[in-house]
Design a protein around this motif. Sequence first.
Motif, mmCIF file in Angstrom:
data_model
loop_
_atom_site.group_PDB
_atom_site.id
_atom_site.type_symbol
_atom_site.label_atom_id
_atom_site.label_comp_id
_atom_site.label_asym_id
_atom_site.label_seq_id
_atom_site.Cartn_x
_atom_site.Cartn_y
_atom_site.Cartn_z
ATOM 1 N N PHE A 40 0.808 -1.220 0.000
ATOM 2 C CA PHE A 40 0.000 0.000 0.000
ATOM 3 C C PHE A 40 0.840 1.268 0.000
ATOM 4 C CE2 PHE A 40 -2.738 -3.230 2.132
ATOM 5 C CZ PHE A 40 -3.600 -3.394 1.065
ATOM 6 N N ALA A 41 2.086 1.162 0.427
ATOM 7 C CA ALA A 41 2.975 2.328 0.388
ATOM 8 C C ALA A 41 3.317 2.725 -1.039
ATOM 9 C CB ALA A 41 4.254 2.029 1.162
ATOM 10 N N HIS A 42 3.087 1.840 -1.997
ATOM 11 C CA HIS A 42 3.472 2.085 -3.383
ATOM 12 C C HIS A 42 2.276 2.357 -4.295
ATOM 13 C CE1 HIS A 42 7.549 0.921 -2.362
ATOM 14 N NE2 HIS A 42 7.072 -0.160 -1.777
ATOM 15 N N LEU A 43 1.073 2.428 -3.727
ATOM 16 C CA LEU A 43 -0.115 2.710 -4.538
ATOM 17 C C LEU A 43 -0.483 4.186 -4.394
ATOM 18 C CD1 LEU A 43 -2.377 -0.391 -3.751
ATOM 19 C CD2 LEU A 43 -1.001 0.017 -5.796
ATOM 20 N N PRO A 44 -0.618 4.921 -5.496
ATOM 21 C CA PRO A 44 -1.008 6.332 -5.403
ATOM 22 C C PRO A 44 -2.478 6.469 -5.019
ATOM 23 C CG PRO A 44 -0.943 5.634 -7.692
ATOM 24 C CD PRO A 44 -0.422 4.477 -6.884
ATOM 25 N N SER A 53 1.344 0.691 -12.737
ATOM 26 C CA SER A 53 1.115 -0.527 -13.511
ATOM 27 C C SER A 53 1.506 -1.742 -12.687
ATOM 28 C CB SER A 53 1.933 -0.505 -14.800
ATOM 29 O OG SER A 53 3.317 -0.627 -14.512
ATOM 30 N N LEU A 54 1.041 -2.906 -13.112
ATOM 31 C CA LEU A 54 1.386 -4.151 -12.421
ATOM 32 C C LEU A 54 2.889 -4.365 -12.428
ATOM 33 C CD1 LEU A 54 0.634 -6.852 -11.087
ATOM 34 C CD2 LEU A 54 0.341 -7.800 -13.393
ATOM 35 N N GLU A 55 3.529 -4.120 -13.560
ATOM 36 C CA GLU A 55 4.966 -4.342 -13.672
ATOM 37 C C GLU A 55 5.740 -3.401 -12.753
ATOM 38 O OE1 GLU A 55 2.840 -6.050 -16.939
ATOM 39 O OE2 GLU A 55 2.822 -3.985 -16.167
ATOM 40 N N GLU A 56 5.297 -2.140 -12.689
ATOM 41 C CA GLU A 56 5.959 -1.173 -11.833
ATOM 42 C C GLU A 56 5.753 -1.515 -10.363
ATOM 43 O OE1 GLU A 56 8.153 2.106 -10.519
ATOM 44 O OE2 GLU A 56 8.071 1.117 -12.474
ATOM 45 N N LEU A 57 4.536 -1.924 -10.014
ATOM 46 C CA LEU A 57 4.266 -2.300 -8.624
ATOM 47 C C LEU A 57 5.131 -3.483 -8.213
ATOM 48 C CD1 LEU A 57 2.621 -1.924 -6.040
ATOM 49 C CD2 LEU A 57 0.851 -3.404 -7.035
ATOM 50 N N ALA A 58 5.243 -4.479 -9.090
ATOM 51 C CA ALA A 58 6.086 -5.647 -8.787
ATOM 52 C C ALA A 58 7.529 -5.217 -8.556
ATOM 53 C CB ALA A 58 6.000 -6.662 -9.923
ATOM 54 N N GLN A 59 8.014 -4.296 -9.376
ATOM 55 C CA GLN A 59 9.385 -3.821 -9.215
ATOM 56 C C GLN A 59 9.563 -3.096 -7.887
ATOM 57 O OE1 GLN A 59 10.698 -0.795 -12.025
ATOM 58 N NE2 GLN A 59 12.748 -1.664 -12.035
ATOM 59 N N GLY A 63 8.981 -7.956 -6.130
ATOM 60 C CA GLY A 63 8.308 -9.238 -6.356
ATOM 61 C C GLY A 63 8.217 -9.589 -7.824
ATOM 62 N N THR A 64 7.801 -10.819 -8.100
ATOM 63 C CA THR A 64 7.526 -11.235 -9.472
ATOM 64 C C THR A 64 6.208 -10.617 -9.923
ATOM 65 O OG1 THR A 64 6.294 -13.206 -8.788
ATOM 66 C CG2 THR A 64 8.681 -13.435 -9.060
ATOM 67 N N VAL A 65 6.061 -10.474 -11.230
ATOM 68 C CA VAL A 65 4.829 -9.890 -11.764
ATOM 69 C C VAL A 65 3.641 -10.777 -11.437
ATOM 70 C CG1 VAL A 65 3.594 -9.313 -13.891
ATOM 71 C CG2 VAL A 65 5.970 -8.587 -13.583
ATOM 72 N N ARG A 66 3.807 -12.075 -11.662
ATOM 73 C CA ARG A 66 2.666 -12.959 -11.427
ATOM 74 C C ARG A 66 2.331 -13.057 -9.940
ATOM 75 N NH1 ARG A 66 2.001 -18.964 -11.398
ATOM 76 N NH2 ARG A 66 -0.184 -19.090 -10.868
ATOM 77 N N GLY A 67 3.347 -13.096 -9.087
ATOM 78 C CA GLY A 67 3.085 -13.144 -7.656
ATOM 79 C C GLY A 67 2.390 -11.891 -7.173
ATOM 80 N N ARG A 82 -8.354 0.051 -6.568
ATOM 81 C CA ARG A 82 -8.964 0.359 -7.855
ATOM 82 C C ARG A 82 -8.049 -0.076 -8.994
ATOM 83 N NH1 ARG A 82 -13.053 1.193 -5.421
ATOM 84 N NH2 ARG A 82 -14.171 3.180 -5.190
ATOM 85 N N LEU A 83 -8.656 -0.625 -10.042
ATOM 86 C CA LEU A 83 -7.946 -0.952 -11.265
ATOM 87 C C LEU A 83 -8.518 -0.106 -12.386
ATOM 88 C CD1 LEU A 83 -6.114 -2.597 -13.160
ATOM 89 C CD2 LEU A 83 -7.915 -4.344 -13.239
ATOM 90 N N GLU A 84 -7.682 0.733 -12.972
ATOM 91 C CA GLU A 84 -8.093 1.536 -14.120
ATOM 92 C C GLU A 84 -7.581 0.844 -15.370
ATOM 93 O OE1 GLU A 84 -7.605 6.060 -15.850
ATOM 94 O OE2 GLU A 84 -7.361 5.687 -13.703
ATOM 95 N N GLU A 85 -8.493 0.396 -16.206
ATOM 96 C CA GLU A 85 -8.148 -0.418 -17.359
ATOM 97 C C GLU A 85 -7.072 0.254 -18.210
ATOM 98 O OE1 GLU A 85 -8.432 -4.004 -19.204
ATOM 99 O OE2 GLU A 85 -9.628 -3.357 -17.497
ATOM 100 N N GLY A 86 -6.013 -0.476 -18.490
ATOM 101 C CA GLY A 86 -4.953 0.021 -19.343
ATOM 102 C C GLY A 86 -3.967 0.943 -18.653
ATOM 103 N N ARG A 87 -4.208 1.269 -17.362
ATOM 104 C CA ARG A 87 -3.317 2.208 -16.677
ATOM 105 C C ARG A 87 -2.697 1.588 -15.422
ATOM 106 N NH1 ARG A 87 -5.560 7.859 -15.537
ATOM 107 N NH2 ARG A 87 -3.335 8.393 -15.693
ATOM 108 N N GLY A 88 -3.502 1.039 -14.544
ATOM 109 C CA GLY A 88 -2.924 0.419 -13.368
ATOM 110 C C GLY A 88 -3.762 0.583 -12.122
ATOM 111 N N TYR A 89 -3.105 0.493 -10.970
ATOM 112 C CA TYR A 89 -3.774 0.403 -9.680
ATOM 113 C C TYR A 89 -3.605 1.691 -8.873
ATOM 114 C CZ TYR A 89 -3.472 -4.561 -10.861
ATOM 115 O OH TYR A 89 -3.576 -5.766 -11.486
#
Length: 495
Positions: A40-44, A53-59, A63-67, A82-89
Motif C-alpha cells: 500500500f505504500a506504493h499505490l497512489p 502498472s502491475l509491472e511497476e508495482l512488482a518492481q 516481487g515477481t509480476v505474477r506473484g 482500484r484498477l483503471e483499465e490500461g493504466r494500473g492500480y
Amino acid sequence: MAESTPALSQTAFVQQLNFWARDASNESAALLGAFALGMFAHLPDEGSSTPVSLEELAQRIGGTVRGTRSVIEPLVGLGFVRLEEGRGYSLPASSDFLRQEGFAARMREALEGWLVSAKLPEALRTGAPVEWRGGSRDLLGWYRQEFLAPRAPAPSPTAADYEDRAVRNFLRTQALVTSGTVGLLEAMVSGPRPLSELAKATGTQPEALRVLLGVLASMGLVRQEGDAFGFSELAGRSLDATSLPYFQRALPATMDYWEAFAHLDEAVTQRGFRLDLRDPETAKRIYQQNASRITGIFVSHLKLGRKAAELVASMRPLKDARVLDVGTGSGVWGAAFGLADPSVHVTYLDSEHVLEQVKPNIAKLKLDGRARYWAGDCLSVDYGESQYDVILLPQVIPALPPEELPRLFGQLARALRPQGLLLVSGYLLTDRRDGPLDALYFALRRYVSNEGDVLSMPDFRRLLEPVGLTSSRGFEMPIQQVVVASRGDVPWPAP
C-alpha cells in the motif's frame, strides 16, 4: 449462547459454510500478505497521480509480476484497490486506513499468529497456552478476544470489513478444521449434548471447548439450549449424517496450504514456495490425496460432467467418438462422456498412482470395456495427429506452468480430428481479471504452490487462436465454467 450471524437462507448458509472451509483463509492470506509486502505504500491515491502498472508495482515491492498480481487481484475484486483499465492500480479514498501504522501493526500481529492458530486442537485438549518458538501463546485467549469480547470501533465500515476478513476469516477456517479434527461436528450430528458430554467425546477441556463453541455460535453453526450445545437449525440441515463426511473432506485440503500462506511474501519476492507442487514427491502426495477426495464426491461431479457432455452433443454427434481425458483425476469427466453414448471410447491420461484410483470408478459404471488407461505426464506424452474427437481438460490448466501452455495447446490442437472440440473445465475469470472472488482465491492458491494460473477468456483466446482453435466460448455450468474451442468447423448450440 445465541446465534449472532444475520438470518440466511439455506442456500446462502451452505455457500458461507463452504467459503469458511475453503476460501476464507485464501482471502485472509491476500489481505495480510499485501501488508507483509508493503504494497500500500506504493499505490497512489485515486485521482491524485498516475495509477501504478502491475509491472511497476512488482518492481517496487521486489516481487515477481505474477506473484504481485495474485495478491492484488483479490483486493481489486473486494473493492479495496482500484484498477483503471490500461493504466494500473490506485487506492480509493475509502481505503486510506490501509496506510495508518496502527492498522498495519494489527495486520502484522495477525499474520504472526497464522501458524500458531493450527495448534488450536492442542489448546482445546490441554486448556492451556501452547508452546510457540521458545515461549507460549494464549491461543484460546486470542479467540476470546476476537470473537467473544467487545471490539474497539474501527476507523470506518470499510476498515471494519477489511479487518474482519483479514484477521478473523482464517481463524474461522481454523475453528472449522479443529471442530472436525477433534470430532466435535460428528458429536453434534445426533442432537444437542451437554458441554461435559461433548468434552468427553472430543477429548477436550470443557471451558476450552466452550470457547470453540462460542466461536461457532458467532458463525451461526451452534446454539445453546439450556445446558446443551448443538447445531443451529441451518447447520443441522446442512451437516447431517450424510452430508457431514462430504463437507469434512475439504478441510484437510485447506490445511495443505496453511504454511505456504503464512509465507506468501516469500513466494512473491523470493519464489520461495513452502508447498512446491513442481517437486515430484510433493506433487505425488497432494494429487493422490486429491484424487481420493474427488472420488468421494464422484457422484455429484458426474452430474456436472454429464451436463458438459450434453453441451458437446448439442454441437456435434458423440456416436463412435474418441475422447481423451487429460489429467483425469477421478475419471469423472471421461466417465460422463462414456455414459453419454454406448459407442464412445475414452482414454484416461494421468500418472500411474492416480489411474489406480480411476479404474475402480470406471469399472463400477461398467465402462471399462470402452476405456484405455494411459499412464504419463500430460506435458511430455506424444498426443499424435488427428486422434480424438473430443479432448477434455478437467481443472488441469491451473496445475500447469503457464510457460508450458502454448506448446500444450499446440499439441492438443494437432491431436484433434476435423470437427473436434477441446473442452476446458474449471474457473473462468472476468475479462478484467477482477472476479469472481472464488476464482481469484483459487488462483492465489495455485500461485503459492508454484503451479499454474486461472485464465480469462481473453487469456484463453491468446493461447488458442495461434494454434488454429479460432472459435472459443465460455459456458456456465453448475459449480464450474467450461471453455469450448474448435477450428470454427463446429456450430455453436442454439441459444
